[in-house]
Design a protein around this motif. Sequence first.
Motif, PDB file in Angstrom:
ATOM      1  N   ALA A 192      19.905 -26.829 -30.494  1.00  0.00           N
ATOM      2  CA  ALA A 192      18.769 -27.063 -29.837  1.00  0.00           C
ATOM      3  C   ALA A 192      17.785 -27.752 -30.737  1.00  0.00           C
ATOM      4  O   ALA A 192      16.952 -28.749 -30.326  1.00  0.00           O
ATOM      5  N   ALA A 193      17.975 -27.694 -32.003  1.00  0.00           N
ATOM      6  CA  ALA A 193      17.219 -28.597 -33.068  1.00  0.00           C
ATOM      7  C   ALA A 193      17.470 -30.256 -32.789  1.00  0.00           C
ATOM      8  O   ALA A 193      16.735 -31.191 -32.873  1.00  0.00           O
ATOM      9  N   ALA A 194      18.636 -30.240 -32.475  1.00  0.00           N
ATOM     10  CA  ALA A 194      19.340 -31.717 -32.316  1.00  0.00           C
ATOM     11  C   ALA A 194      18.753 -32.213 -31.176  1.00  0.00           C
ATOM     12  O   ALA A 194      18.587 -33.597 -30.992  1.00  0.00           O
ATOM     13  N   ASP A 195      18.399 -31.402 -30.219  1.00  0.00           N
ATOM     14  CA  ASP A 195      17.869 -31.893 -28.928  1.00  0.00           C
ATOM     15  C   ASP A 195      16.257 -31.996 -29.058  1.00  0.00           C
ATOM     16  O   ASP A 195      15.491 -32.335 -28.149  1.00  0.00           O
ATOM     17  N   GLY A 196      15.617 -31.896 -30.290  1.00  0.00           N
ATOM     18  CA  GLY A 196      14.308 -31.945 -30.657  1.00  0.00           C
ATOM     19  C   GLY A 196      13.361 -30.652 -30.678  1.00  0.00           C
ATOM     20  O   GLY A 196      12.157 -30.837 -30.622  1.00  0.00           O
ATOM     21  N   ALA A 197      14.024 -29.680 -30.524  1.00  0.00           N
ATOM     22  CA  ALA A 197      13.356 -28.253 -30.530  1.00  0.00           C
ATOM     23  C   ALA A 197      12.531 -28.047 -31.726  1.00  0.00           C
ATOM     24  O   ALA A 197      12.870 -28.331 -33.094  1.00  0.00           O
ATOM     25  N   HIS A 198      11.307 -27.506 -31.437  1.00  0.00           N
ATOM     26  CA  HIS A 198      10.388 -27.284 -32.476  1.00  0.00           C
ATOM     27  C   HIS A 198      10.320 -25.831 -32.626  1.00  0.00           C
ATOM     28  O   HIS A 198       9.927 -25.129 -33.592  1.00  0.00           O
ATOM     29  N   GLY A 199      10.846 -25.035 -31.521  1.00  0.00           N
ATOM     30  CA  GLY A 199      11.147 -23.490 -31.576  1.00  0.00           C
ATOM     31  C   GLY A 199      12.453 -23.171 -30.614  1.00  0.00           C
ATOM     32  O   GLY A 199      12.865 -24.025 -30.057  1.00  0.00           O
ATOM     33  N   TYR A 200      12.727 -21.694 -30.702  1.00  0.00           N
ATOM     34  CA  TYR A 200      13.703 -21.352 -30.172  1.00  0.00           C
ATOM     35  C   TYR A 200      13.713 -19.929 -29.716  1.00  0.00           C
ATOM     36  O   TYR A 200      12.999 -18.925 -30.183  1.00  0.00           O
ATOM     37  N   LEU A 201      13.523 -19.639 -28.385  1.00  0.00           N
ATOM     38  CA  LEU A 201      13.245 -18.386 -27.846  1.00  0.00           C
ATOM     39  C   LEU A 201      14.554 -17.524 -27.365  1.00  0.00           C
ATOM     40  O   LEU A 201      15.283 -18.069 -26.807  1.00  0.00           O
ATOM     41  N   CYS A 202      14.643 -16.422 -27.815  1.00  0.00           N
ATOM     42  CA  CYS A 202      15.755 -15.540 -27.876  1.00  0.00           C
ATOM     43  C   CYS A 202      15.409 -14.053 -27.499  1.00  0.00           C
ATOM     44  O   CYS A 202      15.357 -13.295 -28.102  1.00  0.00           O
ATOM     45  N   PRO A 203      15.530 -13.834 -25.810  1.00  0.00           N
ATOM     46  CA  PRO A 203      15.462 -12.515 -25.263  1.00  0.00           C
ATOM     47  C   PRO A 203      16.877 -11.861 -25.929  1.00  0.00           C
ATOM     48  O   PRO A 203      17.811 -12.493 -25.810  1.00  0.00           O
ATOM     49  N   SER A 204      16.742 -10.824 -26.341  1.00  0.00           N
ATOM     50  CA  SER A 204      17.900 -10.234 -27.061  1.00  0.00           C
ATOM     51  C   SER A 204      17.907  -8.574 -26.836  1.00  0.00           C
ATOM     52  O   SER A 204      17.177  -7.804 -26.096  1.00  0.00           O
ATOM     53  N   GLY A 205      19.154  -7.957 -27.158  1.00  0.00           N
ATOM     54  CA  GLY A 205      19.435  -6.657 -26.740  1.00  0.00           C
ATOM     55  C   GLY A 205      20.204  -5.872 -28.006  1.00  0.00           C
ATOM     56  O   GLY A 205      21.375  -5.895 -27.821  1.00  0.00           O
ATOM     57  N   TYR A 206      19.443  -5.582 -28.966  1.00  0.00           N
ATOM     58  CA  TYR A 206      20.079  -5.102 -29.999  1.00  0.00           C
ATOM     59  C   TYR A 206      20.234  -3.732 -30.254  1.00  0.00           C
ATOM     60  O   TYR A 206      19.060  -2.956 -29.949  1.00  0.00           O
ATOM     61  N   LEU A 207      21.265  -3.072 -30.699  1.00  0.00           N
ATOM     62  CA  LEU A 207      21.432  -1.607 -30.569  1.00  0.00           C
ATOM     63  C   LEU A 207      20.981  -0.846 -31.983  1.00  0.00           C
ATOM     64  O   LEU A 207      21.169  -1.484 -32.945  1.00  0.00           O
ATOM     65  N   ALA A 208      20.706   0.302 -31.592  1.00  0.00           N
ATOM     66  CA  ALA A 208      20.460   1.039 -32.810  1.00  0.00           C
ATOM     67  C   ALA A 208      21.491   0.768 -33.945  1.00  0.00           C
ATOM     68  O   ALA A 208      22.807   1.093 -33.376  1.00  0.00           O
TER      69      ALA A 208
END
Length: 286
Positions: free
Chosen positions: A175-191
């Motif tokens: 993503a950074a190599a494509d010029g990203a300034h930010g990274y958006l990560c919807p996630s599902g982390y378990l207890a």
Amino acid sequence: MTQAAPPPEHPLTVAAVQAEPVPGDVAGNAATAARLATRAADAGARIVVLPELFLPAYHPPTLAADPTGTDVAAAEDGRVDDPRLDPLRQAARDGGATVVLSAAVRHPDGRRTISSLVVDPTGAVRSAYDKQQLWGGERDLFDAGRRGATLLVDGWRLGLGICYDGCFPEHGRAAAADGAHGYLCPSGYLAGSEHRRDLYYAARALDNTMYVVFANAVGGTDPWRFNGGAAVYDPEGRPLARGADTGEEVLVATFDPAALAATRAAHTMLTDRLPDQGLPRTVLTG
């Protein structure tokens, strides 16, 4: 060497959401997403990120038993016209916000993917990114994505990832190599995964000197109980906002182009990285 993109001209206010969807209730979860997006937009957010598979809920037994009811269909161009999303379309229009909502998507070629839908401020919905790194039993239900994606909002380039993608440094770096300034990560982390939850996305921020928005589900019943901790990280991996391990929250923070530029001037990993960085070398013994 990687050439970092110049910083945007103006700040961008974002929201990371943690909430509990109802397994299989796509219409109800879309209405909840609309309510949360409205709350975020009222607080000034131009980007709202919700957890992984929020639309059908991350509940593999339900996703396996009712693929027709839990999926949304995407056209060849990625457009999604499911009427169950109408409240969310209206919320995006009313709030002038772009909403990143994860869903189970059925493509015209029959593939089923864990995807990020992007609802833009006109209310248009499209399937923008398919999760590339599938985790565990997800491989029994879904197909892996084939390419990355970058979202452009108000001059900010935002790489898209979903949960396990963010466990791979290469994904954030692409993503950074494509010029990203930010990274958006919807996630599902378990207890029980709190240590890794709080490490991976801070690391991706610092690795690539970029902002990260991490959204996560809460609630549910074991073994599908989620642990919140949604966060927005600055380009050095420090939390600008972080949620508790339980409870619904909308966390709002602002991406600052001056802070991004200053971080990248002080920590030049993106421009210093060698083209053959990390490639194996032959060791000779005599």
